[in-house]
Design a protein around this motif. Structure first.
Motif, short mmCIF file in Angstrom:
data_model
loop_
_atom_site.label_atom_id
_atom_site.label_comp_id
_atom_site.label_asym_id
_atom_site.label_seq_id
_atom_site.Cartn_x
_atom_site.Cartn_y
_atom_site.Cartn_z
N GLN A 167 -5.58 3.16 -5.03
CA GLN A 167 -4.33 2.89 -4.29
C GLN A 167 -4.23 1.43 -3.89
O GLN A 167 -3.14 0.88 -3.78
CB GLN A 167 -4.27 3.76 -3.02
CG GLN A 167 -3.95 5.21 -3.28
CD GLN A 167 -4.18 6.08 -2.04
OE1 GLN A 167 -4.88 5.69 -1.11
NE2 GLN A 167 -3.57 7.26 -2.04
N HIS A 173 0.86 -1.19 0.00
CA HIS A 173 0.00 0.00 0.00
C HIS A 173 0.89 1.23 0.00
O HIS A 173 1.89 1.27 0.72
CB HIS A 173 -0.90 -0.03 1.24
CG HIS A 173 -2.04 0.94 1.15
ND1 HIS A 173 -1.90 2.28 1.40
CD2 HIS A 173 -3.35 0.76 0.81
CE1 HIS A 173 -3.07 2.88 1.23
NE2 HIS A 173 -3.96 1.98 0.87
N PRO A 174 0.55 2.25 -0.83
CA PRO A 174 1.45 3.42 -0.91
C PRO A 174 1.54 4.24 0.38
O PRO A 174 2.50 4.99 0.55
CB PRO A 174 0.83 4.25 -2.04
CG PRO A 174 -0.57 3.75 -2.20
CD PRO A 174 -0.57 2.33 -1.77
N TYR A 198 -10.14 7.15 -4.95
CA TYR A 198 -8.68 7.01 -5.10
C TYR A 198 -8.06 6.11 -4.06
O TYR A 198 -7.01 5.52 -4.28
CB TYR A 198 -7.95 8.34 -5.31
CG TYR A 198 -7.96 9.35 -4.21
CD1 TYR A 198 -8.70 10.51 -4.34
CD2 TYR A 198 -7.15 9.21 -3.09
CE1 TYR A 198 -8.69 11.48 -3.35
CE2 TYR A 198 -7.13 10.18 -2.10
CZ TYR A 198 -7.90 11.31 -2.24
OH TYR A 198 -7.87 12.26 -1.27
N GLN A 199 -8.76 5.92 -2.94
CA GLN A 199 -8.26 4.91 -1.98
C GLN A 199 -8.36 3.52 -2.59
O GLN A 199 -7.48 2.68 -2.40
CB GLN A 199 -9.06 4.98 -0.68
CG GLN A 199 -8.75 6.25 0.12
CD GLN A 199 -9.63 6.42 1.33
OE1 GLN A 199 -10.71 5.83 1.40
NE2 GLN A 199 -9.18 7.23 2.28
N THR A 202 -6.91 7.81 5.31
CA THR A 202 -5.53 7.94 4.84
C THR A 202 -5.26 9.30 4.20
O THR A 202 -4.13 9.62 3.86
CB THR A 202 -5.22 6.85 3.81
OG1 THR A 202 -6.23 6.90 2.80
CG2 THR A 202 -5.23 5.48 4.44
N HIS A 203 -6.34 10.10 4.02
CA HIS A 203 -6.14 11.39 3.34
C HIS A 203 -5.71 12.47 4.33
O HIS A 203 -5.91 12.35 5.53
CB HIS A 203 -7.43 11.81 2.63
CG HIS A 203 -8.55 12.10 3.57
ND1 HIS A 203 -9.25 11.09 4.20
CD2 HIS A 203 -9.09 13.27 4.00
CE1 HIS A 203 -10.18 11.63 4.97
NE2 HIS A 203 -10.09 12.94 4.88
#
Lengths: 474, 385
Positions: free
Chosen positions: A280, A3-4, A276-277, A154-155
């Motif tokens: 990702q 995961h990035p 976008y999650q 995560t944002h």
């Protein structure tokens, strides 16, 4: 695939039994997450029509993951950690009375100044402020891990520096939990509040894995968050139809991605960020459908999603989920000015996940049970306890903060939590001068955060609630 | 909003099982009926009760009346065109003291003489009927067992009566409070409601725990007192328990609903009379402990809801039914002392017969309102009070 953003500390490997099958999992996982990771999507069946039911909310609110664990029926497996050798069975459709009596419960008792119900951003902030002012605080939280929804965000946050702008939600959770660690609050984890028999003080019964606790508290802050909304469409109960938050829990808390392709319903911030999650996490996001003629979320999120090639289809809605045992596709349709489907515009996507990002409803069971006055306020997401700007409800010594006081954002939840925590401490006579400073500053920041056009609706709702508060709060 | 007409044959106060069933039996006799309730249908004790239907009583009139109710319940689905959930799962009444064993023997003799198929069970036989019951742990010496007792869904029964009554022309006005009973020249003439005055030849007081207050507006004094009774339900589990289980000694009862939840209540001996609807932690804790003691595997089953309702209790724990002296045409049907749902259908039927001037299936005198003045009454002892 790595995961990035996230690194997963999955802990020790364990093995458990699922209907005669041995399942390997990690000790950090919930039972439901471990089953979904194994590709077991049907976690039970509906009581009347015996339709398959799967993972939906992931935080113990929707009851679609009830299973029998070690002979005990109706266990919410999404908030129950896996253990070595545990026996898990699905219910067809009802669970059975345990064959042997489970161990006798151990009852506990606790006397505190403030009980915080729910350990998300609002609850943690309330606990921190009250503890700092010298209050004896306990926090009860249902989930495997504390931090509420922050631990899946995560944002990076917007807003001002003092409110963690530029910091990811997961990091904010760490900061708050670390701060609370240095104070002397009592944690009750995997603890569900059953009832608050509010009288002169609060007499709260809490269910924990060991047994019931009875907590006497002078004040209570209810920061129980929200439940994800469901919308009506054929097959909306198929495994693979998930709440956006539920899917975030699977992906970001447990590192489990339950499919390969997805359709998202709802282009508010949650739907946009989720797109976008999912990218990702390596998922093919076919589209975001939005019934309204314009995007509800921030333009910057929408632009990012579009740049990555995900179409946002406005004036479109989901017609039906396709599949028998699980989602195999999604049929969408365009709608006219009055939101009626236009025949002949149907389009089908082959996806194995349909993710609903169609809003939240405040979780207000505790205040309503305790007799707090409430009202239906659409601007705040539905039924909310009437509260004043200090977050006081009509029940003496009961506060609400965060989404359970009206759907807003984590930033405002933290600020509301600080106000409620400090106010509760001040009412107990603990350093009222310092509390006043904290309250003033948090209220100033709330007002500044809510001054933008995106908050106009919330402010309208809050003002209505504050006005009602003048009538119902003495 | 719909308004009542100027006059009816009968005005009924209260839309619980008693009010709705009475309206149905009156309407089916061609009388014009209006029912008034200041809240909704089943908002009082009916909608809060566990739905048990028992025929095992210590007094003969009670047994006869309850048996009459069971006759009605047996055919009620067909009669009303609804599924009431009526089941004859039986009542298992546990005896825990020698004194109880003796009382039960006497009661069973009387009950059998009236045709009730009740019999005594030794501890081993209790286990055959409910294997999960910890007969030794709770110290049961035996039990009175009547397989024709049972239960039904109070909502479905009451709404079934209400809708059937409406089909026959009765009118039900919910959220319409009765401010007072209108009395002229010693005769009930109607009611003053929040939607205006309604004239009626007969006024039926079926207001449950509020009946005493209603009667006062007509200058009639009733000895009834309201007592809170608390109750809870667990999450559903696969059906395993058919009968209602009772212990008068522990003041407790419980059964499994058709949806699978265990519904049970415990009567707090220290409860004071009053209009108290609060749920208490004392009840939750006591009831949870009792359930876990009676059926130990229930330790693994969670409580999902608790609530409270009011018993309308008379000095002899028997209902008050019939005309009162001093106000003609003012009929009392209240004071059921926790047994309204079981006695309701038969009682409502008798009241309709009485008002219509028909011969009565059973005498109403034993339940007459003036028995307390006369001092001629025998107390019911088979109660969870």
């Amino acid at each position: 695939m790595a995961h990035p953003i996230l690194e997963f500390d999955r802990g020790r490997e364990v093995e458990f039994n699922f209907e005669g099958r041995r399942i390997r999992a990690f000790e950090s996982e919930s039972i439901a997450a471990a089953l979904v990771a194994e590709g077991i999507l049907t976690l039970g069946w509906s009581p009347k029509r015996r339709r398959p039911r799967g993972f939906f909310c992931g935080i113990g609110k929707c009851s679609s993951c009830l299973m029998t664990v070690d002979g005990v029926p109706n266990v919410r497996t999404c908030i129950t950690p896996v253990r070595d050798g545990v026996e898990v069975r699905r219910q067809r459709p009802l669970g059975e009375l345990p064959k042997a009596p489970p161990p006798e419960a151990k009852a506990g008792e606790l006397d505190v100044d403030l009980l915080v119900i729910g350990g998300g951003p609002a609850g943690l902030s309330a606990a921190i402020e009250a503890s700092r002012l010298g209050a004896r605080v306990a926090i009860a939280d249902e989930n495997v891990r504390p931090g509420g929804q922050l631990i899946k965000q995560t944002h990076k946050f917007f807003g001002s520096r003092e409110n963690y702008a530029g910091v990811r939600g997961i990091e904010i959770a760490r900061i708050l939990l670390r701060e609370l660690d240095g104070l002397s609050a009592t944690w009750l984890t995997r603890a569900t509040v059953i009832a608050d028999y509010a009288g002169r003080s609060h007499d709260v019964v809490v269910s924990t894995p060991e047994g019931p606790w009875r907590i006497r508290a002078d004040a209570v802050v209810v920061s129980t968050g929200a439940t994800e909304n469901m919308i009506p469409f054929p097959n909306n109960d198929l495994p693979g139809v998930m709440g956006a938050g539920g899917l975030q829990t699977l992906m970001h808390v447990f590192g489990v991605v339950p499919g390969e392709s997805a359709l998202i319903v709802g282009a508010g911030n949650v739907g946009l960020i989720l797109a976008y999650q999912l990218l990702q996490a390596g998922v093919d996001v076919k589209a975001i459908v939005e019934i309204m003629p314009k995007i509800g979320g921030y333009a910057v999120h929408a632009a990012k999603v579009r740049r990555m090639g995900v179409p946002i289809l406005l004036r479109h809605t989901l017609r039906r989920a396709v599949g028998r045992e699980r989602v195999e596709g999604a049929e969408i349709v365009r709608v006219d000015e009055s939101f009626r489907p236009i025949e002949g515009t149907e389009e089908r996507f082959d996806v194995d996940m349909i993710v609903l990002a169609v809003g939240l409803t405040p979780s207000t069971e505790v205040p309503r049970q305790a007799g707090a006055a409430w009202d239906y306020v659409p601007e705040l997401g539905g039924p909310v306890p009437i509260h004043d700007p200090y977050l006081r409800t009509s029940v003496e010594g009961m506060y609400v903060a965060g989404d359970s006081s009206g759907i807003e954002e984590a930033t405002t939840a933290m600020l509301e939590g600080r106000v409620a925590g400090a106010h509760a401490a001040a009412e107990l006579g603990l350093r009222p001068d310092r509390a006043e400073g904290v309250i003033k500053e948090a209220l100033r920041q709330l007002e500044s955060f809510r001054s933008g056009p995106f908050s106009a609706k919330v402010v309208r709702g809050k003002q209505r609630v504050w006005e009602r508060a003048r009538e119902v709060i003495g | 909003m719909r308004r009542p007409r100027e006059s009816y044959d009968v005005a009924v106060i209260g839309a619980g099982i008693i009010g709705c069933a009475t309206a149905y039996y009156l309407a089916s006799r061609g009388l014009s009926v209006a029912v008034f309730d200041r809240s909704y249908i089943t908002s009082g004790a009916t909608g809060r009760c566990p739905g048990g239907i028992r025929q095992q009583w210590s007094t003969e009139d009670h047994v006869r009346l309850a048996m009459k109710s069971v006759e009605i319940y047996k055919n009620l689905d067909q009669e009303l065109g609804v599924e009431t959930g009526y089941r004859q799962g039986g009542y298992l009444i546990l005896a825990k003291t020698e004194r109880e064993v003796k009382d039960f023997e006497r009661n069973m003799r009387m009950q059998r003489s009236l045709g009730l198929p009740v019999r005594w069970l030794e501890p081993g036989e209790i286990r055959e009927i409910v294997p999960e019951l910890d007969v030794e742990g709770i110290g049961a010496l035996g039990a009175a067992w009547n397989p024709t007792d049972g239960y039904a869904d109070p909502f479905k029964v009451t709404f079934g009566y209400a809708r059937a009554a409406e089909r026959l022309g009765a009118e039900i006005f919910t959220f319409t409070g009765v401010e007072r009973v209108i009395v002229e020249d010693g005769q009930a003439r109607g009611v003053k409601t929040s939607r205006g005055v309604v004239r009626a030849e007969w006024v039926v007081n079926a207001a449950g725990a509020w009946s005493r207050l209603v009667a006062e507006t007509a200058g009639v004094s009733l000895p009834n007192k309201p007592y809170r009774h608390e109750i809870l339900v667990t999450e559903p589990v696969k059906p395993f328990l058919r009968p209602m289980v009772i212990s008068f000694h522990d003041n407790v009862y419980f059964r499994q609903s058709s949806r699978g939840g265990i519904i049970g209540g415990w009567g707090d001996p220290n409860e004071k009379p009053g209009y108290n609807f609060e749920s208490s932690p004392r009840f939750l804790i006591t009831m949870a402990r009792l359930l876990a003691k009676y059926i130990p595997p229930l330790r693994g089953v969670r409580v999902v809801r608790q609530w409270a309702g009011l018993y309308d209790v008379t000095p002899d724990a028997r209902q008050i039914t019939g005309p009162v002296r001093g106000v003609e045409g003012f009929i009392q049907v209240n004071g059921f002392s926790g047994h309204g749902f079981m006695m309701g259908p038969a009682t409502a039927h008798l009241v309709a017969q009485f008002i219509a001037g028909e011969p009565l299936d059973l005498p109403l005198e034993p339940f007459s309102p003036d028995r307390f003045e006369r001092g001629a009454f025998e107390g019911e002892t088979a109660v969870v009070g």
